[in-house]
Enzyme design. Structure first.
Site, mmCIF file in Angstrom:
data_model
loop_
_atom_site.group_PDB
_atom_site.id
_atom_site.type_symbol
_atom_site.label_atom_id
_atom_site.label_comp_id
_atom_site.label_asym_id
_atom_site.label_seq_id
_atom_site.Cartn_x
_atom_site.Cartn_y
_atom_site.Cartn_z
ATOM 1 N N GLY A 20 0.939 -1.122 -0.009
ATOM 2 C CA GLY A 20 0.074 -0.105 -0.154
ATOM 3 C C GLY A 20 0.864 1.380 -0.009
ATOM 4 O O GLY A 20 0.653 2.103 -0.856
ATOM 5 N N ARG A 24 7.329 2.020 1.300
ATOM 6 C CA ARG A 24 7.671 0.336 1.345
ATOM 7 C C ARG A 24 7.929 -0.402 -0.067
ATOM 8 O O ARG A 24 8.890 -1.174 -0.042
ATOM 9 C CB ARG A 24 6.282 -0.218 1.670
ATOM 10 C CG ARG A 24 6.146 -0.241 3.243
ATOM 11 C CD ARG A 24 7.200 -1.093 4.096
ATOM 12 N NE ARG A 24 7.337 -0.339 5.341
ATOM 13 C CZ ARG A 24 6.521 -1.130 6.303
ATOM 14 N NH1 ARG A 24 5.537 -1.996 6.272
ATOM 15 N NH2 ARG A 24 6.721 -0.434 7.614
ATOM 16 N N ARG A 43 2.121 11.480 -8.604
ATOM 17 C CA ARG A 43 1.327 11.528 -7.361
ATOM 18 C C ARG A 43 2.280 10.812 -6.095
ATOM 19 O O ARG A 43 1.598 10.529 -5.046
ATOM 20 C CB ARG A 43 0.067 10.810 -7.366
ATOM 21 C CG ARG A 43 -0.884 11.798 -8.448
ATOM 22 C CD ARG A 43 -2.552 11.118 -8.492
ATOM 23 N NE ARG A 43 -3.369 11.594 -9.216
ATOM 24 C CZ ARG A 43 -4.354 12.385 -8.743
ATOM 25 N NH1 ARG A 43 -4.779 12.369 -7.496
ATOM 26 N NH2 ARG A 43 -4.873 12.901 -9.771
ATOM 27 N N ARG A 87 -0.347 -8.685 -3.474
ATOM 28 C CA ARG A 87 -0.360 -7.465 -2.399
ATOM 29 C C ARG A 87 0.276 -8.147 -1.307
ATOM 30 O O ARG A 87 0.341 -9.156 -0.857
ATOM 31 C CB ARG A 87 -1.888 -7.299 -1.945
ATOM 32 C CG ARG A 87 -2.037 -6.519 -0.820
ATOM 33 C CD ARG A 87 -3.195 -5.942 -0.425
ATOM 34 N NE ARG A 87 -3.731 -5.559 0.821
ATOM 35 C CZ ARG A 87 -3.145 -4.681 1.599
ATOM 36 N NH1 ARG A 87 -2.001 -3.970 1.116
ATOM 37 N NH2 ARG A 87 -3.412 -4.702 2.784
ATOM 38 N N SER A 90 -0.432 -5.137 5.330
ATOM 39 C CA SER A 90 -0.969 -5.462 6.906
ATOM 40 C C SER A 90 -2.380 -5.578 7.145
ATOM 41 O O SER A 90 -3.126 -5.326 6.193
ATOM 42 C CB SER A 90 -0.338 -4.367 7.897
ATOM 43 O OG SER A 90 -0.918 -3.228 7.422
ATOM 44 N N ASP A 204 -2.071 -5.362 14.193
ATOM 45 C CA ASP A 204 -2.799 -4.959 15.141
ATOM 46 C C ASP A 204 -3.746 -5.852 15.498
ATOM 47 O O ASP A 204 -4.044 -6.647 14.358
ATOM 48 C CB ASP A 204 -3.347 -3.698 14.903
ATOM 49 C CG ASP A 204 -4.188 -3.403 13.724
ATOM 50 O OD1 ASP A 204 -3.492 -3.094 12.483
ATOM 51 O OD2 ASP A 204 -5.332 -3.498 13.879
ATOM 52 N N ARG A 217 7.953 -3.664 12.240
ATOM 53 C CA ARG A 217 7.107 -3.781 11.006
ATOM 54 C C ARG A 217 8.067 -4.235 9.968
ATOM 55 O O ARG A 217 7.649 -4.849 8.984
ATOM 56 C CB ARG A 217 6.413 -2.660 10.619
ATOM 57 C CG ARG A 217 5.301 -2.643 11.655
ATOM 58 C CD ARG A 217 4.344 -1.357 11.471
ATOM 59 N NE ARG A 217 3.483 -1.159 12.594
ATOM 60 C CZ ARG A 217 2.222 -0.752 12.557
ATOM 61 N NH1 ARG A 217 1.555 -0.762 11.389
ATOM 62 N NH2 ARG A 217 1.516 -0.935 13.546
HETATM 63 N N1 HPA Z 1 -8.488 -2.348 9.766
HETATM 64 C C1 HPA Z 1 -8.737 -2.149 8.563
HETATM 65 N N2 HPA Z 1 -7.353 -2.204 7.576
HETATM 66 C C2 HPA Z 1 -6.347 -2.473 8.580
HETATM 67 C C3 HPA Z 1 -6.512 -2.744 9.860
HETATM 68 C C4 HPA Z 1 -7.566 -2.500 10.500
HETATM 69 O O1 HPA Z 1 -7.577 -2.790 11.878
HETATM 70 N N3 HPA Z 1 -4.873 -2.911 10.308
HETATM 71 C C5 HPA Z 1 -4.258 -2.988 9.078
HETATM 72 N N4 HPA Z 1 -4.879 -2.755 7.928
#
Ligand code: HPA
Length: 234
Positions: A20, A24, A43, A87, A90, A204, A217
């Site tokens: 994304g 990275r 962009r 892709r 995270s 997370d 990370r």
């Molecule tokens: N929500 C949506 N997208 C995400 C999250 C999340 O908690 N963590 C990483 N990408």
């Protein structure tokens, strides 16, 4: 050149990795590829092409969310002839057995709304990964002792979600994690007969509230890049 990608025809490889975050993409290209050159900076959504074990590879930022990824993936496939799109990103963990830092290989991506919704209308299309990539990525992850989770994820349209009941339904139905891009990637791959996969690290956790510290990370991101590259050329 396309509307959003400045590369010349031929400057984009058939195999494209899609983080994304454009920075990275830069880090992954400089760390894992040889003969790297910048092919897109429109962009600030950086894209790089180089080689991995002699194979041409492009690493292009997708931005966050399905509408952004959809723009890049449409142009990569339709204008530059990309065939394998992975892709690397995270996700938020949704099951107790899914821990921070774990790797998830998204077999399917459930979604409420994608840029494709207007096409499918009353049909609930089931976006799914390419089997050959999924199998090869599972092997690549296992060979690094990463024991990946393989199963369904949820591609949400919102990070700051005002509908916790939807997340609860996802948890009840065994969804492993939540992110914001894979369903549209899989839908476009299906539409244009390409191979796609999402390799995700749990950054997370929705139940525990834990989050991966930023210094850790990078290492998990490196694992994902290696898994994606090995899977693409298995
Ligand atoms: N929500 C949506 N997208 C995400 C999250 C999340 O908690 N963590 C990483 N990408």
């Amino acid at each position: 050149m396309t509307v959003h990608i400045g590369a010349e025809k031929g400057e984009i490889a058939e195999t494209v990795l899609l983080p994304g975050d454009p920075y990275r993409a830069k880090w992954a290209a400089e760390t894992f590829l040889k003969d790297v050159r910048l092919v897109n900076e429109v962009r600030g959504m950086l894209g790089f092409t180089g080689t991995w074990n002699g194979h041409p590879v492009t690493i292009q930022g997708s931005g966050m969310g399905m509408p952004s990824l959809s723009i890049y993936v449409n142009e990569l496939i339709r204008d530059y002839g990309a065939k394998t799109l992975i892709r690397i990103g995270s996700c938020g963990g949704m099951q107790e057995k899914v821990k921070i830092r774990d790797v998830i290989l998204a077999m399917t991506a459930t979604t409420l709304s994608t840029p494709s919704r207007g096409i499918f209308k009353e049909v609930n299309f089931a976006p799914c990964a390419d089997w050959s990539l999924l199998q090869a990525a599972a092997n690549a992850a296992a060979s690094r002792d990463l024991a990946p989770h393989v199963g369904g994820i949820y591609s949400s349209d919102v990070f700051y979600d005002e509908r916790p009941d939807l997340n609860e339904q996802m948890v009840r139905h065994g969804i492993l994690g939540v992110e914001m891009e894979a369903a549209e990637l899989y839908t476009l791959a299906a539409r244009y007969d390409c191979r796609a996969l999402a390799v995700l690290t749990v950054s997370d956790h929705l139940q525990t509230g834990e989050a991966l510290p930023s210094d850790q990370r990078e290492r998990s991101f490196g694992d994902m890049v290696e898994i994606a590259l090995e899977a693409a050329f298995a």
